[in-house]
Design an enzyme around this catalytic site. Sequence first.
Site, PDB file in Angstrom:
ATOM      1  N   ASP A  46       3.640  -9.762  59.431  1.00  0.00           N
ATOM      2  CA  ASP A  46       3.256  -9.439  60.536  1.00  0.00           C
ATOM      3  C   ASP A  46       3.955 -10.740  62.296  1.00  0.00           C
ATOM      4  O   ASP A  46       3.442 -10.256  62.663  1.00  0.00           O
ATOM      5  CB  ASP A  46       2.000  -9.920  60.624  1.00  0.00           C
ATOM      6  CG  ASP A  46       0.834 -11.290  60.448  1.00  0.00           C
ATOM      7  OD1 ASP A  46       1.950 -12.134  59.914  1.00  0.00           O
ATOM      8  OD2 ASP A  46      -0.260 -11.708  60.208  1.00  0.00           O
ATOM      9  N   SER A  47       4.782 -10.808  61.661  1.00  0.00           N
ATOM     10  CA  SER A  47       6.171 -11.644  62.210  1.00  0.00           C
ATOM     11  C   SER A  47       6.269 -10.625  63.322  1.00  0.00           C
ATOM     12  O   SER A  47       6.993 -11.419  64.309  1.00  0.00           O
ATOM     13  CB  SER A  47       6.575 -12.994  61.746  1.00  0.00           C
ATOM     14  OG  SER A  47       6.999 -12.073  60.646  1.00  0.00           O
ATOM     15  N   ASP A  85       2.323  -6.921  55.135  1.00  0.00           N
ATOM     16  CA  ASP A  85       1.074  -7.645  55.488  1.00  0.00           C
ATOM     17  C   ASP A  85      -0.153  -7.790  55.902  1.00  0.00           C
ATOM     18  O   ASP A  85      -0.111  -6.754  56.777  1.00  0.00           O
ATOM     19  CB  ASP A  85       2.411  -8.776  56.180  1.00  0.00           C
ATOM     20  CG  ASP A  85       1.701 -10.257  56.223  1.00  0.00           C
ATOM     21  OD1 ASP A  85       1.394 -10.314  55.570  1.00  0.00           O
ATOM     22  OD2 ASP A  85       2.730 -11.317  56.865  1.00  0.00           O
ATOM     23  N   LYS A 115       0.012  -8.421  50.991  1.00  0.00           N
ATOM     24  CA  LYS A 115      -0.156 -10.541  51.653  1.00  0.00           C
ATOM     25  C   LYS A 115      -1.274 -10.347  52.339  1.00  0.00           C
ATOM     26  O   LYS A 115      -1.291  -9.640  52.966  1.00  0.00           O
ATOM     27  CB  LYS A 115       1.314 -10.504  51.535  1.00  0.00           C
ATOM     28  CG  LYS A 115       1.368 -12.259  52.321  1.00  0.00           C
ATOM     29  CD  LYS A 115       2.374 -12.778  52.347  1.00  0.00           C
ATOM     30  CE  LYS A 115       3.100 -12.489  53.825  1.00  0.00           C
ATOM     31  NZ  LYS A 115       2.079 -13.438  54.786  1.00  0.00           N
ATOM     32  N   GLU A 117      -3.223 -13.727  53.801  1.00  0.00           N
ATOM     33  CA  GLU A 117      -3.312 -14.961  53.760  1.00  0.00           C
ATOM     34  C   GLU A 117      -4.762 -16.005  53.909  1.00  0.00           C
ATOM     35  O   GLU A 117      -5.493 -15.270  53.735  1.00  0.00           O
ATOM     36  CB  GLU A 117      -2.835 -15.771  56.206  1.00  0.00           C
ATOM     37  CG  GLU A 117      -1.788 -15.164  56.044  1.00  0.00           C
ATOM     38  CD  GLU A 117      -1.267 -15.519  57.496  1.00  0.00           C
ATOM     39  OE1 GLU A 117      -2.242 -16.299  58.393  1.00  0.00           O
ATOM     40  OE2 GLU A 117      -0.283 -15.022  58.662  1.00  0.00           O
ATOM     41  N   GLU A 184       3.419 -22.015  52.949  1.00  0.00           N
ATOM     42  CA  GLU A 184       4.296 -22.448  53.879  1.00  0.00           C
ATOM     43  C   GLU A 184       3.634 -23.764  54.633  1.00  0.00           C
ATOM     44  O   GLU A 184       3.087 -23.885  55.303  1.00  0.00           O
ATOM     45  CB  GLU A 184       3.844 -21.392  55.492  1.00  0.00           C
ATOM     46  CG  GLU A 184       4.175 -21.330  56.505  1.00  0.00           C
ATOM     47  CD  GLU A 184       4.701 -20.603  56.836  1.00  0.00           C
ATOM     48  OE1 GLU A 184       3.753 -19.337  57.340  1.00  0.00           O
ATOM     49  OE2 GLU A 184       4.837 -20.335  58.576  1.00  0.00           O
TER      50      GLU A 184
END
Length: 276
Positions: A46-47, A85, A115, A117, A184
């Site tokens: 999602d970056s 993501d 993925k 978070e 991270e």
Amino acid sequence: MQQKITIQDILNKKKRKEKITMLTAYDFPLAAIMDRCGIDMILVGDSVANVVLGLESTTQVGMTEMLHHAKAVKRAVKNSLIVGDMPYESYQVNINDCVKNAQRFINEAGCDCVKLEWFDKCPQVTEAIVKAGIAVMAHIGLTPQTADKLGGFKVQGKDADTAKKLIEQAKLLEKLGCFSIVLECVPELIAKKITEELRIPTIGIGAGVYCDGQVLVSYDMLGLFERFHPKFVKQYVNLAAQIESAIKQYKQEVIESKFPSKEHSFTIKQEELNKL
Ligand code: KIV
């Protein structure tokens, strides 16, 4: 001939103490190059919000954008494991949507896994997606989707209490069935401890050399994202400078009628021309 990488291959790499490589990609050309280079996992991160779409926060992209980019990556990739993501809206806004959205990454975009978070309901969401038969990569430490709750974009786990929480989160996520965990912005010795205590691989970004694998945002390591440069990024090439030089040369050649030359132009026979 290289074969399609599986989740089991990623787990086996940790057992054999072989390092795991992961990079982000958002489009066909870059994903094709990474696949050709033998990168183990390609993360459609999602970056994309920051480095491709020029947005301030990763929370500003949703399922529509993520599936669009994931499909482009899928068209290019033959061997690498593709990680979709999950965007903030797809599991943190309404946790009941998480399985349906994870399934869309697999069924519509062709990703191999998803993925997500860490956030307060992460264990429930992880459990539900794993139960639905979808492989999950977790992401702890600095979690950009909820960075405001972590005091901003800061290294996490710098004191014993917060480090202990990270270790507990990692162990819980392994127990819940995640096949790997991104760490991270974590001190390297905390990442080492987590890596040693888990059977599943850790993938570090700003978490030091002791992780089982590494991931970087491709636009950072290729020198394509100029807005800011995190300390943990190594820039392997300055593509922005190379592209700038190519574009300036093109502009000059157009202005001076040096481009296109005969080599880049098409011809017509004189007799056909005479008929006009
Ligand atoms: O979206 C992303 O690029 C990521 C990496 C920073 C791991 O989540």
